[in-house]
Structure formats: structure tokens, C-alpha cells
Scaffold this motif. Sequence first.
Motif: not given
Length: 169
Positions: A18, A20-23, A33, A82
Amino acid sequence: MGAGPQKTYTVQKQPPAGSCHYQYTKNKEPLPDRTCTQGATSPAVTQANLARTICRKGGYTKGIRPPVSITAQEKKLNAVSYGYKGSLSDAEYDHQISLQLGGDPNDARNLWVEPADPGHQPGTGVNNKKDPVETKLHTAICSGKVTLAAAQEAIATDWTTALQSLGLS
């Protein structure tokens, strides 16, 4: 810079679950990320040896690609990093800087679970608008239109604007 091609590969440690976060671009194209997946280049590929590496006839990437036995495990772990909830068969475990652009084959900083592009029909496998961009950049490098470093930086920054930023669109 990563370790480069290896004779044998091991499963690489992935970022914490958790973390990493998509753009997404305004067109809803996925981007990684940049904290987790900033890209990593291979020390085996340089501007001076392009003709012997990524630009050689007969290909380069097949001989350096990690086996599926490694990447399948990494893909599952990276999906957790992610928080990816979709079907893994519809996502690509993708090199941020592709192998054909001198990206590192198995550095965790260069790999991410890339979600399907907008409009994808679930269950139909991977669709990826990033791949043709990588191929155009490869052609531009090998024809001398752009440097290896410029193409690597452009794709790592934002694959959706890479061609435009280098005057190739």
C-alpha cells in the motif's frame, strides 16, 4: 542505475504494501508512483555501445529478460505494493524504462504493475499504449535522433509526453 543483466535472477524485494500510489494523466492513462518506480537503467547499455546492445540486429532484450518464474512472483508482490485490485492478467508487470531503452531488467525501482489503459475490456488481456511509445523512442535512439539518456529521462518522467518532449510526435 541498477545491477544490469544477470546470469540468474532472484525475486526482488518490493515496496511495502500500500505504499505506492498510481498517478493518472488527464486522459486517465496510468503512471507509476515516482517514489516507488522512478526507473533504473542498466550499466550494460551506454551511448557508446548502442550498436552492440539495444540497436544490434537480432535483438537484445530476449537474452536479458528475467524468467517468468521470477517476474510472476514479483508482479504479485508489486500489486500489493500498489494496492492493485484488478485482474493480474489484465495488467502488465512493466519496465518503467523499457529493456529496449536500456532499462534495468530486474531492479524493483524499474518495475511496476501497470493497470490496463482506459476503455479496456476486463478479461481480454493486457493493452498498453506505452509500448508503441517505447518502440518509437528505440527507433529514435538507434537512428541518432535522440540520445539514450534523453530518451530514458523522458520515458521515466512521463511516458505519455515522452515523444512530444523530445520533438518526436
